[in-house]
Design a protein around this motif. Structure first.
Motif, PDB file in Angstrom:
ATOM      1  N   SER A  46       0.826  -1.092  -0.058  1.00  0.00           N
ATOM      2  CA  SER A  46      -0.106   0.009  -0.076  1.00  0.00           C
ATOM      3  C   SER A  46       1.172   1.241   0.089  1.00  0.00           C
ATOM      4  O   SER A  46       0.512   2.181  -0.683  1.00  0.00           O
ATOM      5  N   ALA A  89      -6.727  -4.136  -2.140  1.00  0.00           N
ATOM      6  CA  ALA A  89      -8.239  -4.208  -1.413  1.00  0.00           C
ATOM      7  C   ALA A  89      -8.873  -5.329  -1.419  1.00  0.00           C
ATOM      8  O   ALA A  89      -9.255  -5.888  -0.258  1.00  0.00           O
ATOM      9  N   ASP A 137     -10.692  -6.087   1.914  1.00  0.00           N
ATOM     10  CA  ASP A 137     -11.039  -4.671   2.438  1.00  0.00           C
ATOM     11  C   ASP A 137     -12.520  -4.464   1.882  1.00  0.00           C
ATOM     12  O   ASP A 137     -12.606  -3.819   1.090  1.00  0.00           O
ATOM     13  N   ASP A 192     -13.468  -0.526   0.895  1.00  0.00           N
ATOM     14  CA  ASP A 192     -12.629   0.230  -0.180  1.00  0.00           C
ATOM     15  C   ASP A 192     -12.667  -0.583  -1.348  1.00  0.00           C
ATOM     16  O   ASP A 192     -12.524   0.213  -2.345  1.00  0.00           O
ATOM     17  N   VAL A 193     -12.900  -1.895  -1.362  1.00  0.00           N
ATOM     18  CA  VAL A 193     -12.632  -2.498  -2.596  1.00  0.00           C
ATOM     19  C   VAL A 193     -13.335  -2.061  -3.948  1.00  0.00           C
ATOM     20  O   VAL A 193     -12.949  -1.897  -4.860  1.00  0.00           O
TER      21      VAL A 193
END
Length: 347
Positions: free
Chosen positions: A125, A155, A160, A163-164
């Motif tokens: 990230s 993500a 995630d 956020d994905v």
């Protein structure tokens, strides 16, 4: 401090992340090779080249090396070459300076991928964020779109749920309509919907991607050239597995793996590991353990944290059948690999 690799892996932390525990910031650590690499890049004209052309060729070679051997063999070289580019930018002007900044972005994105494959999402990230910042300096919309799509992919890999889908949709807004990058981002969106339990939205997105493949193939952008029917089916299978449709997911992985082109040794190992997890979910332990053994050999060759993370899931899923001979063999081999990795890192 010795690390308990079994405990780390079986809670979802890859070998690459385990190796980075306590290592601090993912910023540069000078390997000592950078001054020599700078001199070599500056001397590229002796070989009928320029520093930019030399660095572009080097990146392509490093990508090929990663596809075949995995991230551990390429990571330090990529970090060193980012420093080389930064050094060259000090004296560059005009088009050369912009080209070097574009290369720095590309190397930064590639470094993020290497960390992602090692199972270190924090470092992955970090470098994607750097690549996004650098891409804005370059002003290449396709490159920025690609980095945003990669953020969606990361993500998805880390499940995630917040956020994905948003990141995938953001990449599609940035992309040219009906472009390959829009299709890539829609692929990651499909998996994001599956992670969130929305089977209808996931299947709708996959259908859109399938219908767009022919048009995307003619897109002149250099980004996402690996998008093909096999890649799409892999993400459909991943989505089916996330939705708990283990039988369909296992069949989907098998089909996609057969469709894969040559040269993707590490990725084939990742998908075999995911197929094995799906087979365990479908209550086919012997077949799951057999395919898991094949994936384990690739993990040992490449050091891919994505493979070892999946195999850790498989190891846990096979506990109810631990007395089955194939399962016992896989679990013993998996533990042996972890012990070997630990001993290697401590010497």
């Amino acid at each position: 401090m010795a690390l308990d690799r079994r405990a780390l892996l079986r809670t979802g932390v890859g070998l690459g992340a385990a190796a980075a525990v306590g290592a601090g910031s993912p910023a540069f650590a000078d390997s000592g090779a950078v001054p020599g690499l700078v001199r070599k890049a500056r001397a590229a004209s002796a070989y009928g080249s320029t520093p930019v052309e030399h660095l572009r060729r080097t990146r392509r070679l490093l990508i090929d090396n990663d596809n075949l051997l995995g991230p551990r063999h390429a990571l330090q070289a990529v970090r060193d070459h980012i420093q080389v580019i930064q050094e060259l930018r000090r004296e560059a002007k005009g088009v050369d300076r912009r080209d070097l900044m574009e290369l720095q972005t590309q190397y930064g994105e590639f470094l993020s991928w290497l960390y992602q494959d090692m199972g270190n999402p924090k470092a992955a990230s970090y470098w994607l964020d750097r690549a996004m910042q650098w891409s804005q300096t370059v002003g290449d919309t396709d490159l920025s779109t690609y980095v945003m799509a990669r953020k969606a992919q990361l993500a998805g890999d880390t499940a995630d749920l917040v956020d994905v889908v948003d990141l995938a949709e953001a990449a599609q807004r940035m992309a040219r309509p009906r472009s390959r990058l829009a299709t890539v981002a829609r692929t990651y969106e499909a998996y994001g919907h599956a992670l969130r339990g929305d089977a209808d939205e996931s299947e709708r997105a996959i259908d859109d991607v399938r219908n767009a493949l022919d048009g995307a193939a003619s897109d002149p952008t250099p980004w996402g050239v690996w998008l093909n029917a096999s890649y799409v089916e892999i993400h459909r299978a991943q989505g089916l597995e996330a939705l708990g449709k283990h039988d369909q997911a296992a069949d989907g992985f098998a089909t996609a793996i057969r469709m894969m082109p040559e040269g993707y040794h590490r990725d084939r190992g990742v998908y075999m590991a995911r197929q094995a997890v799906a087979l365990a979910g479908a209550r086919a332990p012997e077949q799951a353990a057999t395919i898991g053994m094949h994936a384990l050999m690739v993990a040992e060759d490449t050091g891919s944290g994505r493979i070892t993370n999946e195999l850790a899931r498989l190891d846990k899923a096979l506990i109810p059948w631990q007395r089955v001979p194939e399962v016992a063999e896989f679990r013993a081999a998996f533990d042996s690999i972890l012990v070997h990795e630990t001993e290697t890192d401590l010497t």
